[in-house]
Design an enzyme around this catalytic site. Structure first.
Site, short mmCIF file in Angstrom:
data_model
loop_
_atom_site.label_atom_id
_atom_site.label_comp_id
_atom_site.label_asym_id
_atom_site.label_seq_id
_atom_site.Cartn_x
_atom_site.Cartn_y
_atom_site.Cartn_z
N SER A 75 32.11 43.82 36.39
CA SER A 75 31.99 42.78 37.41
C SER A 75 31.91 43.42 38.78
O SER A 75 32.48 44.49 39.01
CB SER A 75 33.22 41.86 37.38
OG SER A 75 33.18 40.97 38.48
N TYR A 97 41.85 40.26 37.05
CA TYR A 97 40.49 40.32 36.51
C TYR A 97 39.79 41.60 36.99
O TYR A 97 39.18 42.32 36.19
CB TYR A 97 39.72 39.08 36.96
CG TYR A 97 38.30 39.00 36.46
CD1 TYR A 97 38.02 38.69 35.13
CD2 TYR A 97 37.23 39.24 37.31
CE1 TYR A 97 36.71 38.62 34.67
CE2 TYR A 97 35.92 39.17 36.86
CZ TYR A 97 35.67 38.86 35.54
OH TYR A 97 34.37 38.79 35.09
P1 NAP Z 1 31.24 32.35 29.43
O1 NAP Z 1 30.04 31.51 29.64
O2 NAP Z 1 32.60 31.78 29.64
O3 NAP Z 1 31.14 32.95 27.95
C1 NAP Z 1 32.17 33.78 27.49
C2 NAP Z 1 31.80 34.30 26.13
O4 NAP Z 1 32.86 35.19 25.70
C3 NAP Z 1 31.70 33.20 25.10
O5 NAP Z 1 30.65 33.50 24.20
C4 NAP Z 1 33.05 33.28 24.38
O6 NAP Z 1 32.98 32.90 23.01
C5 NAP Z 1 33.34 34.77 24.43
N1 NAP Z 1 34.77 35.04 24.31
C6 NAP Z 1 35.75 34.79 25.22
N2 NAP Z 1 36.95 35.15 24.72
C7 NAP Z 1 36.71 35.64 23.48
C8 NAP Z 1 37.53 36.15 22.45
N3 NAP Z 1 38.88 36.29 22.59
N4 NAP Z 1 36.95 36.56 21.29
C9 NAP Z 1 35.61 36.44 21.11
N5 NAP Z 1 34.78 35.96 22.04
C10 NAP Z 1 35.33 35.57 23.22
O7 NAP Z 1 31.21 33.67 30.34
P2 NAP Z 1 30.02 34.43 31.08
O8 NAP Z 1 30.04 34.00 32.48
O9 NAP Z 1 28.78 34.39 30.29
O10 NAP Z 1 30.62 35.91 31.07
C11 NAP Z 1 30.16 36.92 30.20
C12 NAP Z 1 30.74 38.24 30.67
O11 NAP Z 1 30.30 38.51 32.01
C13 NAP Z 1 32.27 38.25 30.74
O12 NAP Z 1 32.74 39.52 30.35
C14 NAP Z 1 32.55 38.03 32.21
O13 NAP Z 1 33.80 38.55 32.58
C15 NAP Z 1 31.40 38.78 32.84
N6 NAP Z 1 31.09 38.37 34.20
C16 NAP Z 1 30.73 37.08 34.47
C17 NAP Z 1 30.44 36.72 35.78
C18 NAP Z 1 30.05 35.34 36.16
O14 NAP Z 1 29.99 35.06 37.37
N7 NAP Z 1 29.78 34.45 35.23
C19 NAP Z 1 30.53 37.69 36.80
C20 NAP Z 1 30.90 38.98 36.47
C21 NAP Z 1 31.17 39.31 35.17
P3 NAP Z 1 33.34 31.41 22.47
O15 NAP Z 1 32.93 30.43 23.50
O16 NAP Z 1 32.56 31.34 21.20
O17 NAP Z 1 34.82 31.42 22.22
#
Ligand code: NAP
Length: 245
Positions: free
Chosen positions: A141, A154
């Protein structure tokens, strides 16, 4: 001929958001994909169906990334269905927002277990089945390198992911396995619904490209890091944040 024809990718957290978009993009470039999910089985199946409808190949493999069995099952799914594993993208993650006095010990366990332990277990399970030329992309991130008030836990979890990425790049380099990280800025997903509503406009205003990120923006950066064009890039963290200052 597509650039990832004949290759197999496993994407954790691919039921929604960044992971789902990445799985679809890698499939559109020819990779067969294992769609990792935690609880959102129907969403994961929808991603697999979308890939199938477009002529690609995908299977789903669920479970908590905090458990070793989840990672082992996904690797087994890759080998049994597609015969190999070339690419791992660790997109599963959870968010945490809260200052010094709000962070509980449970928060620490939850966030570090999903974001750090989950990434580690996935890499540990994948590497023995990967050959020369394999690629791993972790998702860290922007907040790892630019922590804000309230992002301490985080940010720490994602800084740990970056450190691990750099270390494994050195360890796995002699096997010709590349390991990089993508560090997104604010991206519009389920994870950030509140943040986007609260400070999306302010973040967009601080971003030279004048908007916040979309999952496809991050999927594109990941696809670049798994492409042959980035064959000389390893141990690096690519900031994908629209140039935010
Ligand atoms: P999201 O839409 O909330 O999706 C999260 C994904 O992670 C879902 O597929 C969820 O699976 C899975 N997950 C969460 N906890 C889990 C667990 N204990 N075991 C297995 N799967 C798990 O999040 P996103 O925004 O796409 O984020 C994806 C990645 O990018 C994350 O690592 C996040 O920290 C990083 N990131 C995001 C942002 C942002 O602004 N969105 C910025 C920087 C970094 P289920 O729904 O099937 O449980």
């Amino acid at each position: 001929m597509k650039t990832l024809d004949g290759q197999v990718a496993w994407v954790t957290g691919a039921s929604r958001g960044i992971g789902a978009e990445t799985a679809k993009l890698l499939a559109s470039r020819g990779a067969a994909v294992v769609i990792g999910y935690g609880t959102a089985r129907a969403d994961a199946q929808k991603v697999a169906d979308t890939i199938g409808t477009s002529g690609g190949r995908a299977v789903i493999s669920g479970g908590d990334v905090r458990k070793r069995e989840t990672a082992e099952a996904a690797v087994k799914a890759a080998l049994e269905n597609f015969g190999r594993l070339d690419i791992l993208v660790t997109a599963a993650g959870i968010n945490h927002w809260g200052g010094l006095e709000q962070i509980t010990e449970k928060d620490v366990t939850d966030v570090m277990d999903v974001n750090l332990r989950g990434t580690l277990l996935s890499i540990q399970a994948a590497v023995p089945s990967m050959g020369e030329g394999a690629r791993i992309v972790t998702i860290s991130s922007r907040l790892a390198q630019n922590p804000q008030a309230g992002s301490a836990l985080y940010s720490a979890s994602k800084a740990a992911v970056i450190a691990m990425t750099e270390s494994f790049a050195k360890e796995l380099g002699p096997r010709r396995i590349r390991v990089n990280s993508v560090a997104p800025g604010l991206v519009e997903t389920d994870m950030t619904r509140e943040a986007v509503a609260g400070r999306g406009a302010a973040v967009a205003a601080q971003t030279p490209l004048g908007r916040i990120g979309q999952p496809a923006d991050i999927a594109g950066a990941i696809a670049m890091l798994v492409s042959a064009d980035s064959g000389w890039i390893t141990g690096r963290t690519l900031r994908a944040d629209g140039g935010m200052v």
